[in-house]
Design a protein around this motif. Structure first.
Motif, PDB file in Angstrom:
ATOM      1  N   VAL A 170     -45.402  45.811 -29.647  1.00 33.18           N
ATOM      2  CA  VAL A 170     -45.870  45.172 -28.422  1.00 33.18           C
ATOM      3  C   VAL A 170     -46.357  46.247 -27.459  1.00 33.18           C
ATOM      4  N   VAL A 171     -47.357  45.901 -26.650  1.00 28.04           N
ATOM      5  CA  VAL A 171     -47.834  46.797 -25.608  1.00 28.04           C
ATOM      6  C   VAL A 171     -47.561  46.140 -24.262  1.00 28.04           C
ATOM      7  N   VAL A 172     -46.956  46.922 -23.378  1.00 27.29           N
ATOM      8  CA  VAL A 172     -46.660  46.509 -22.008  1.00 27.29           C
ATOM      9  C   VAL A 172     -47.621  47.253 -21.101  1.00 27.29           C
ATOM     10  N   ALA A 173     -48.077  46.609 -20.035  1.00 28.42           N
ATOM     11  CA  ALA A 173     -48.977  47.283 -19.098  1.00 28.42           C
ATOM     12  C   ALA A 173     -48.668  46.825 -17.679  1.00 28.42           C
ATOM     13  N   GLY A 174     -49.073  47.655 -16.739  1.00 29.58           N
ATOM     14  CA  GLY A 174     -48.885  47.306 -15.338  1.00 29.58           C
ATOM     15  C   GLY A 174     -48.987  48.518 -14.443  1.00 29.58           C
ATOM     16  N   ALA A 175     -48.315  48.421 -13.304  1.00 28.18           N
ATOM     17  CA  ALA A 175     -48.345  49.494 -12.319  1.00 28.18           C
ATOM     18  C   ALA A 175     -47.831  50.800 -12.926  1.00 28.18           C
ATOM     19  N   ALA A 176     -48.466  51.904 -12.547  1.00 28.12           N
ATOM     20  CA  ALA A 176     -48.124  53.208 -13.118  1.00 28.12           C
ATOM     21  C   ALA A 176     -46.640  53.541 -12.955  1.00 28.12           C
ATOM     22  N   GLN A 177     -46.091  53.322 -11.779  1.00 29.62           N
ATOM     23  CA  GLN A 177     -44.686  53.643 -11.538  1.00 29.62           C
ATOM     24  C   GLN A 177     -43.772  52.770 -12.389  1.00 29.62           C
ATOM     25  N   ALA A 178     -44.101  51.499 -12.497  1.00 26.64           N
ATOM     26  CA  ALA A 178     -43.298  50.597 -13.326  1.00 26.64           C
ATOM     27  C   ALA A 178     -43.352  51.021 -14.788  1.00 26.64           C
TER      28      ALA A 178
ATOM     29  N   GLY B  61     -52.827  52.099 -13.051  1.00 24.75           N
ATOM     30  CA  GLY B  61     -51.772  51.543 -13.882  1.00 24.75           C
ATOM     31  C   GLY B  61     -51.536  52.357 -15.124  1.00 24.75           C
ATOM     32  N   GLY B  62     -50.974  51.699 -16.114  1.00 21.57           N
ATOM     33  CA  GLY B  62     -50.694  52.355 -17.380  1.00 21.57           C
ATOM     34  C   GLY B  62     -50.332  51.349 -18.439  1.00 21.57           C
ATOM     35  N   MET B  63     -50.132  51.881 -19.660  1.00 22.80           N
ATOM     36  CA  MET B  63     -49.765  51.046 -20.790  1.00 22.80           C
ATOM     37  C   MET B  63     -48.697  51.767 -21.595  1.00 22.80           C
ATOM     38  N   VAL B  64     -47.806  50.979 -22.214  1.00 27.02           N
ATOM     39  CA  VAL B  64     -46.671  51.520 -22.958  1.00 27.02           C
ATOM     40  C   VAL B  64     -46.573  50.794 -24.296  1.00 27.02           C
ATOM     41  N   SER B  65     -46.446  51.556 -25.366  1.00 26.85           N
ATOM     42  CA  SER B  65     -46.237  50.991 -26.696  1.00 26.85           C
ATOM     43  C   SER B  65     -44.741  50.857 -26.938  1.00 26.85           C
ATOM     44  N   VAL B  66     -44.341  49.707 -27.484  1.00 18.97           N
ATOM     45  CA  VAL B  66     -42.921  49.437 -27.694  1.00 18.97           C
ATOM     46  C   VAL B  66     -42.703  48.887 -29.109  1.00 18.97           C
ATOM     47  N   PRO B  67     -41.904  49.571 -29.942  1.00 15.13           N
ATOM     48  CA  PRO B  67     -41.638  49.068 -31.291  1.00 15.13           C
ATOM     49  C   PRO B  67     -40.506  48.040 -31.288  1.00 15.13           C
ATOM     50  N   ALA B  68     -40.796  46.868 -30.732  1.00  9.49           N
ATOM     51  CA  ALA B  68     -39.801  45.798 -30.627  1.00  9.49           C
ATOM     52  C   ALA B  68     -40.545  44.473 -30.610  1.00  9.49           C
ATOM     53  N   GLY B  69     -39.809  43.382 -30.755  1.00  7.95           N
ATOM     54  CA  GLY B  69     -40.400  42.058 -30.787  1.00  7.95           C
ATOM     55  C   GLY B  69     -40.775  41.530 -29.409  1.00  7.95           C
ATOM     56  N   LEU B  70     -41.652  40.536 -29.388  1.00 11.11           N
ATOM     57  CA  LEU B  70     -42.161  39.962 -28.147  1.00 11.11           C
ATOM     58  C   LEU B  70     -41.042  39.408 -27.269  1.00 11.11           C
ATOM     59  N   ALA B  71     -40.139  38.631 -27.813  1.00  5.00           N
ATOM     60  CA  ALA B  71     -39.068  38.038 -27.000  1.00  5.00           C
ATOM     61  C   ALA B  71     -38.195  39.121 -26.377  1.00  5.00           C
ATOM     62  N   GLU B  72     -37.854  40.110 -27.171  1.00  8.49           N
ATOM     63  CA  GLU B  72     -37.010  41.199 -26.685  1.00  8.49           C
ATOM     64  C   GLU B  72     -37.702  41.970 -25.557  1.00  8.49           C
ATOM     65  N   VAL B  73     -38.957  42.332 -25.762  1.00  2.94           N
ATOM     66  CA  VAL B  73     -39.696  43.080 -24.742  1.00  2.94           C
ATOM     67  C   VAL B  73     -39.879  42.224 -23.496  1.00  2.94           C
TER      68      VAL B  73
END
Length: 155
Positions: free
Chosen positions: A40-48, A6-18
């Motif tokens: 917020v940090v998003v995580a999941g499948a590498a391709q996603a 998998g992987g993780m992505v950092s996002v400079p946005a609010g929880l509801a928006e993400v």
């Protein structure tokens, strides 16, 4: 066992928006951490994760240099192993208040058994809530002591 899955992505946005943004990936992406009101940090499948970064790069989404998806259902693959490895823990109460980013409150450290640490790895991090709570209590100085100072900006 999780490396490369998998992987993780950092996002400079609010929880509801993400949360709205990741909806199109269904269960392939999850909210892994809320470190600040707009971090917020998003995580999941590498391709996603790769697709998400491509779709939201202009909004500041960027990959975190890991190849696993902590704080998501991916962690369930190691639940039994962690249970075995952490079965011998005998936590005790400490003298210093422990602010749990799993529970977003003070927790008696006698509760930090193997099940707690599994949940800590499986469930979303609530770091932003803890910092906000500490500020509300009057705390004004924070020191990040991790070897990878990613949370300093979130504070």
């Amino acid at each position: 066992h999780l490396a490369g899955t998998g992987g993780m992505v950092s996002v400079p946005a609010g929880l509801a928006e993400v949360g709205e943004w990741i909806a199109r990936w269904g269960g392939d992406l999850s909210i892994a951490a809320v470190n600040a009101p707009r971090q917020v940090v998003v995580a999941g499948a590498a391709q996603a994760c790769a697709e998400f970064v491509e779709a939201f790069a202009e909004r500041g989404a960027r990959r975190i240099a890991v190849d696993y998806a902590s704080h998501t259902a991916h962690v369930e693959a190691v639940e039994d192993r962690l249970g075995e490895d952490l079965a011998g823990l005998s936590p005790v109460s400490g003298a210093v208040p422990f602010y749990s980013t799993l529970e977003a409150r003070v927790v008696d450290t006698a509760q930090l058994d193997g099940e707690y640490w599994y949940r800590n790895l499986r469930e979303p991090v609530r770091f932003g809530e803890v910092v906000a709570g500490l500020v509300a209590e009057g705390h004004r100085v924070f020191v990040e002591v991790s070897p990878h100072p990613v949370l300093g900006m979130a504070v």
